[in-house]
Design an enzyme around this catalytic site. Structure first.
Site, mmCIF file in Angstrom:
data_model
loop_
_atom_site.group_PDB
_atom_site.id
_atom_site.type_symbol
_atom_site.label_atom_id
_atom_site.label_comp_id
_atom_site.label_asym_id
_atom_site.label_seq_id
_atom_site.Cartn_x
_atom_site.Cartn_y
_atom_site.Cartn_z
ATOM 1 N N THR A 12 0.816 -1.221 0.000
ATOM 2 C CA THR A 12 0.000 0.000 0.000
ATOM 3 C C THR A 12 0.845 1.264 0.000
ATOM 4 O O THR A 12 0.323 2.358 0.198
ATOM 5 C CB THR A 12 -0.950 0.014 1.214
ATOM 6 O OG1 THR A 12 -0.172 -0.161 2.400
ATOM 7 C CG2 THR A 12 -1.991 -1.081 1.108
ATOM 8 N N LEU A 14 3.573 4.166 1.214
ATOM 9 C CA LEU A 14 3.824 4.810 2.499
ATOM 10 C C LEU A 14 2.588 5.580 2.952
ATOM 11 O O LEU A 14 2.526 6.801 2.855
ATOM 12 C CB LEU A 14 5.034 5.745 2.402
ATOM 13 C CG LEU A 14 6.387 5.079 2.168
ATOM 14 C CD1 LEU A 14 7.511 6.099 2.220
ATOM 15 C CD2 LEU A 14 6.639 3.974 3.182
ATOM 16 N N HIS A 15 1.595 4.837 3.451
ATOM 17 C CA HIS A 15 0.435 5.496 4.050
ATOM 18 C C HIS A 15 0.801 5.853 5.492
ATOM 19 O O HIS A 15 1.960 5.752 5.887
ATOM 20 C CB HIS A 15 -0.822 4.619 3.933
ATOM 21 C CG HIS A 15 -0.714 3.308 4.623
ATOM 22 N ND1 HIS A 15 -0.986 3.148 5.964
ATOM 23 C CD2 HIS A 15 -0.346 2.089 4.164
ATOM 24 C CE1 HIS A 15 -0.800 1.886 6.301
ATOM 25 N NE2 HIS A 15 -0.406 1.213 5.227
ATOM 26 N N LEU A 16 -0.133 6.263 6.310
ATOM 27 C CA LEU A 16 0.167 6.851 7.618
ATOM 28 C C LEU A 16 1.011 5.966 8.533
ATOM 29 O O LEU A 16 1.999 6.438 9.093
ATOM 30 C CB LEU A 16 -1.133 7.247 8.324
ATOM 31 C CG LEU A 16 -0.958 8.002 9.637
ATOM 32 C CD1 LEU A 16 -0.127 9.267 9.430
ATOM 33 C CD2 LEU A 16 -2.307 8.348 10.231
#
Length: 87
Positions: A12, A14-16
């Site tokens: 996914t 570098l999400h949160l």
């Protein structure tokens, strides 16, 4: 200064959560740590800066560390990314 290219393997990007983990690793070091993606440069110690780069799976980043512990910082960042940043 040391620099190294790393490919993001997180499905996914570098999400949160992985962005926060990247910043936690970077903040353990005194060196100035940035990464380049395309024509943009981001501060690896700032979650907003990392999120703003919109990094996706398969993107190649070039990390640059400059300071008294630059090599140790680079080694820790590369290891964290290769281990999936907690994902």
């Amino acid at each position: 200064m040391v620099s190294q290219k790393v490919v993001i393997t997180n499905p996914t990007g570098l999400h949160l959560r992985p962005a926060g983990n990247l910043c936690k690793v970077a903040m353990n070091y005194k060196s100035h740590i940035t990464f380049s993606y395309g024509e943009n440069t981001a501060n690896a110690k700032s979650v907003l800066s990392v999120l703003g780069a919109c990094i996706k799976c398969g993107d190649e980043l070039e990390f640059k560390c400059e300071g008294p512990d630059e090599q140790e910082a680079m080694n820790a960042l590369v290891e964290a990314i290769e281990n999936g940043l907690g994902e």
